[in-house]
Design an enzyme around this catalytic site. Structure first.
Site, mmCIF file in Angstrom:
data_model
loop_
_atom_site.group_PDB
_atom_site.id
_atom_site.type_symbol
_atom_site.label_atom_id
_atom_site.label_comp_id
_atom_site.label_asym_id
_atom_site.label_seq_id
_atom_site.Cartn_x
_atom_site.Cartn_y
_atom_site.Cartn_z
ATOM 1 N N ARG A 44 0.830 -1.220 0.000
ATOM 2 C CA ARG A 44 0.000 0.000 0.000
ATOM 3 C C ARG A 44 0.859 1.261 0.000
ATOM 4 O O ARG A 44 0.523 2.250 -0.644
ATOM 5 C CB ARG A 44 -0.959 -0.018 1.184
ATOM 6 C CG ARG A 44 -1.986 -1.124 0.986
ATOM 7 C CD ARG A 44 -2.990 -1.219 2.073
ATOM 8 N NE ARG A 44 -3.878 -2.340 1.809
ATOM 9 C CZ ARG A 44 -4.901 -2.673 2.570
ATOM 10 N NH1 ARG A 44 -5.194 -1.967 3.635
ATOM 11 N NH2 ARG A 44 -5.658 -3.699 2.274
ATOM 12 N N ASP A 156 -15.867 7.911 12.055
ATOM 13 C CA ASP A 156 -14.808 6.998 11.635
ATOM 14 C C ASP A 156 -13.546 7.840 11.457
ATOM 15 O O ASP A 156 -13.640 9.052 11.214
ATOM 16 C CB ASP A 156 -15.170 6.305 10.312
ATOM 17 C CG ASP A 156 -14.354 5.045 10.074
ATOM 18 O OD1 ASP A 156 -14.892 3.940 10.260
ATOM 19 O OD2 ASP A 156 -13.152 5.164 9.726
#
Ligand SMILES: C[S@@+](CC[C@H](N)C(=O)[O-])C[C@H]1O[C@@H](n2cnc3c(N)ncnc32)[C@H](O)[C@@H]1O
Length: 285
Positions: A44, A156
């Protein structure tokens, strides 16, 4: 050398680089990366490096550490976190909420002379969980719903999932986990594969970015806090810290829902076990 380590060297993340990234993740997100996460992080970070045009992991860490670049941190956090969620995950919890805990709390709120239900979904991901909670409140209240304040606060750490959640667009297939009547009432087809939550439902959920490691800014306590399938990523000290703060933000008699594989020792937090992974703050205490 193990298979995993061979993979790491192919994508070029040294021990020092991995430790530096792991430190950042621990500091910002409370998540302790382990050795087994290294290949995932490496691949990533390689993609993020390409998108930033930087040539080394150390330059990328410098960018992340530089004060005042929340956008870069946000993109990094988005890539590293697991956002896996789905409608009616741990169905028995939603059923207990609908049949038992929510009606009980609604009765108590009303007998106290107001109609303000406070629900917080603290790791909301792409929205399946908070939208379901909003639907359940509307369905349980029925015709009385317009006389209540029922909005769900959904937070979140990841800006990316929150943007997606706000749009309220979902694939048709996973929605089938919800009762047919709810699907008809609360979602409209966009095309053959996708539906969108109707505006009345989207308006019931307020999405905000919030890192669970930060002090809780909310003044009023919540009747329900859903903090499911996120604490497992925190180390024990951070988990304790977060749980204590959540507990303090529960109204007397309020409920804390964890993921079905998560638990706590209720006495350590002055809570009672309501059922597996669901805890209740005593009415007095
Ligand atoms: C596995 S998903 C769980 C989603 C949903 N609660 C469920 O149970 O299906 C975990 C979510 O926690 C969020 N998260 C991770 N660390 C966080 C933190 N420190 N503060 C707030 N949210 C965090 C991730 O962005 C992700 O969307």
């Amino acid at each position: 050398m193990s298979e995993g380590l061979a993979g790491i060297h192919r994508v070029g993340l040294s021990d020092a680089e991995y430790e530096r990234l792991a430190d950042l993740v621990r500091k910002w997100m409370g998540v302790s990366l382990e050795e087994r996460n290294r290949p995932m992080v490496a691949s990533r970070v390689q993609k993020l490096l390409r998108s930033t045009g930087l040539s080394s992991v150390s330059a990328y860490c410098d960018l992340l550490e530089r004060q005042g670049d929340p956008a870069a941190i946000g993109r990094f956090v988005d890539r590293i976190t697991t956002h896996h969620t789905y409608f009616y995950r741990d169905a028995d919890q939603f059923e207990a909420y609908r049949r038992e805990y929510l009606p009980e709390i609604l009765r108590r709120i009303e007998s106290g002379g107001n109609r303000d239900l406070r629900v917080w979904c603290a790791a909301a991901s792409t929205g399946e969980e908070p939208y379901t909670l909003a639907i359940i409140a509307q369905e349980v209240l029925g015709n009385a719903a317009p006389q209540w304040k029922t909005g769900v606060l959904a937070t979140d750490i990841s800006v990316g999932v929150l943007e997606q959640a706000r749009r309220g667009i979902f694939a048709v297939e996973p929605l089938a986990r919800l009762p047919e009547a709810w699907q008809q009432r609360w979602f409209r087809p966009l095309d053959a594969e996708r539906v969108q939550a109707v505006k009345a439902l989207r308006d019931e959920v307020v999405f905000r970015r919030f890192n669970l490691l930060d002090p809780l800014p909310f003044k009023q306590p919540f009747h329900f806090i859903f903090c499911r399938n996120v604490l497992i990523y925190f180390n024990p000290a951070m988990r304790r810290e977060v749980l204590s703060r959540l507990r303090d933000k529960l109204a007397p008699g309020g409920y804390l829902f964890l993921g079905s594989s998560e638990s706590l020792v209720p006495q350590e937090y002055g809570l009672e076990r309501a059922r597996a992974s669901v805890f209740r703050r005593p009415l007095h205490g």
